[in-house]
Design a protein around this motif. Structure first.
Motif, mmCIF file in Angstrom:
data_model
loop_
_atom_site.group_PDB
_atom_site.id
_atom_site.type_symbol
_atom_site.label_atom_id
_atom_site.label_comp_id
_atom_site.label_asym_id
_atom_site.label_seq_id
_atom_site.Cartn_x
_atom_site.Cartn_y
_atom_site.Cartn_z
ATOM 1 N N THR A 1 5.764 8.798 -14.939
ATOM 2 C CA THR A 1 4.589 9.157 -15.809
ATOM 3 C C THR A 1 5.131 9.332 -17.457
ATOM 4 O O THR A 1 4.269 8.897 -18.158
ATOM 5 C CB THR A 1 3.916 10.548 -15.601
ATOM 6 N N SER B 1 -0.824 -2.451 -4.182
ATOM 7 C CA SER B 1 -0.444 -1.206 -4.901
ATOM 8 C C SER B 1 -1.302 -0.691 -5.808
ATOM 9 O O SER B 1 -1.061 0.453 -6.357
ATOM 10 C CB SER B 1 1.114 -1.580 -5.332
ATOM 11 N N ALA B 2 -2.111 -1.427 -6.230
ATOM 12 C CA ALA B 2 -3.140 -1.188 -7.443
ATOM 13 C C ALA B 2 -4.231 -0.322 -6.716
ATOM 14 O O ALA B 2 -5.080 -0.191 -7.690
ATOM 15 C CB ALA B 2 -3.430 -2.288 -8.353
ATOM 16 N N SER B 3 -4.588 -0.302 -5.353
ATOM 17 C CA SER B 3 -5.597 -0.200 -4.783
ATOM 18 C C SER B 3 -6.094 1.268 -5.082
ATOM 19 O O SER B 3 -7.369 1.388 -4.932
ATOM 20 C CB SER B 3 -5.558 -0.472 -3.430
ATOM 21 N N PHE B 4 -5.500 2.229 -5.534
ATOM 22 C CA PHE B 4 -6.193 3.566 -6.045
ATOM 23 C C PHE B 4 -6.496 3.912 -7.225
ATOM 24 O O PHE B 4 -6.588 4.835 -7.581
ATOM 25 C CB PHE B 4 -5.043 4.881 -5.272
ATOM 26 N N LEU B 5 -6.170 2.696 -7.951
ATOM 27 C CA LEU B 5 -6.436 2.948 -9.585
ATOM 28 C C LEU B 5 -7.921 2.953 -9.959
ATOM 29 O O LEU B 5 -8.460 2.088 -9.247
ATOM 30 C CB LEU B 5 -5.636 1.686 -10.235
ATOM 31 N N GLU C 1 -2.098 7.315 -13.982
ATOM 32 C CA GLU C 1 -3.198 7.905 -14.425
ATOM 33 C C GLU C 1 -3.161 9.634 -14.182
ATOM 34 O O GLU C 1 -3.786 10.032 -14.705
ATOM 35 C CB GLU C 1 -4.291 7.535 -13.281
ATOM 36 N N GLN D 1 -0.744 5.355 -8.813
ATOM 37 C CA GLN D 1 -1.922 6.045 -9.312
ATOM 38 C C GLN D 1 -1.447 7.219 -10.067
ATOM 39 O O GLN D 1 -2.095 7.534 -11.164
ATOM 40 C CB GLN D 1 -2.927 6.315 -8.075
ATOM 41 N N GLN D 2 -0.572 7.968 -9.390
ATOM 42 C CA GLN D 2 -0.033 9.051 -10.119
ATOM 43 C C GLN D 2 0.702 8.724 -11.278
ATOM 44 O O GLN D 2 0.605 9.520 -12.675
ATOM 45 C CB GLN D 2 0.937 9.848 -9.079
ATOM 46 N N GLU E 1 0.887 -1.223 -0.013
ATOM 47 C CA GLU E 1 -0.004 -0.067 0.105
ATOM 48 C C GLU E 1 0.880 1.283 0.092
ATOM 49 O O GLU E 1 0.346 2.200 -0.386
ATOM 50 C CB GLU E 1 -1.105 0.160 1.146
ATOM 51 N N ALA F 1 0.637 2.693 -3.486
ATOM 52 C CA ALA F 1 -0.423 3.129 -3.885
ATOM 53 C C ALA F 1 -0.708 4.425 -4.420
ATOM 54 O O ALA F 1 -1.049 4.580 -5.875
ATOM 55 C CB ALA F 1 -1.436 2.436 -3.251
ATOM 56 N N ASP F 2 -0.225 5.320 -3.653
ATOM 57 C CA ASP F 2 -0.480 6.739 -4.256
ATOM 58 C C ASP F 2 0.572 6.834 -5.351
ATOM 59 O O ASP F 2 -0.138 7.544 -6.495
ATOM 60 C CB ASP F 2 0.037 7.663 -3.224
#
Ligand code: GLP
Length: 244
Positions: A224, A240-244, A214, A210-211, A203, A206-207
């Motif tokens: 990116t 690690s994928a939980s904020f996607l 996305e 996501q950045q 986790e 995760a942030d």
């Protein structure tokens, strides 16, 4: 590509690397693999060592290039990426030591520029990297390309971000012992690889994942830039994928 856990994800990545090595061997060609350090790829290396021990995989036709090394850093230091790679992979497989490349951390300052140019040339001379394995730092760094690294950057000496030095502090018995610089392949070097596999677990990532996946493409989050690579997979666990 989201796997249930980092074990399954690492097995997937190890299988991808092994298939490439075996395919290249059939074609009588060398497989050129870009390697990463940190805690993330350790299980992948464990699987590759096991495949070798089981007689399913030879590294005789493999050439490797590591992403980075702290600077200054002696190769035999317990903190060096040279030591890390030997412990986790090279000491347990049949790779020719001449085919192993890890940026040198104990150069004199005046040698660095030419050394970095030569590192790039060595990659080009073997026809470029077939698969580049990556982890990701909490700053969004890939290799040691910290925020501010440009898309076309090549192998060079860089200054480490404060967050990165803080994250490395426990490995160095305190932040004050973490080197302030590193030699790293550039974003451009990484982007030239034929295929890229970035891995992240837990986790805590995760942030930034996501950045990276996305968010807007920008120098302040170097990962990116991977959005524009035509053959790049992010291999993640659920956390690690939980904020996607
Ligand atoms: C270091 C390495 C990177 C790596 C990152 C993440 O800074 N130079 O290549 O991706 O750490 O480390 P970890 O895999 O331990 O989370």
């Amino acid at each position: 590509i989201i796997h249930e856990d980092s074990n399954n994800a690492s097995l997937f990545v190890a299988n991808e690397i092994a298939s490439l090595i075996n395919q290249k061997q059939k074609e009588g060609k060398k497989a050129v693999i870009g390697l990463a350090t940190g805690s993330t790829p350790t299980k992948v290396y464990e699987y590759l060592v096991n495949f070798h021990k089981e007689g399913r995989l030879s590294f005789e036709n493999v050439v490797t290039f590591n992403l980075d090394e702290y600077f200054p850093m002696e190769p035999d230091s317990i903190h060096s990426y040279v030591r890390f790679m030997h412990e986790h992979l090279f000491d347990h497989i049949d790779i020719d030591p001449q085919n192993v490349h890890i940026p040198k951390g104990n150069l004199e300052n005046h040698e660095v520029r030419q050394y970095c140019l030569d590192y790039e040339e060595k990659i080009n001379n073997v026809g470029g990297i077939d698969i580049q394995v990556l982890g990701i730092g909490r700053t969004g760094h890939i290799g040691f390309n910290e925020p501010g690294s440009s898309l076309n950057s090549k192998t060079r000496l860089v200054r480490l971000d404060g967050v990165t030095r803080l994250d490395a502090a426990s490995d160095f018995f305190g932040e004050e012992n973490v080197p302030r610089k590193a030699i790293t392949m550039g974003v451009g070097t990484i982007m030239s690889a034929n295929r890229i596999i970035l891995m992240a677990w837990g986790e805590g990532k995760a942030d930034i994942i996501q950045q990276a996946v996305e968010g807007e493409i920008k120098e302040s989050v170097p990962a990116t830039f991977l959005q524009n690579h035509t053959n790049c997979d992010f291999v993640l666990d659920g956390a690690s994928a939980s904020f996607l």
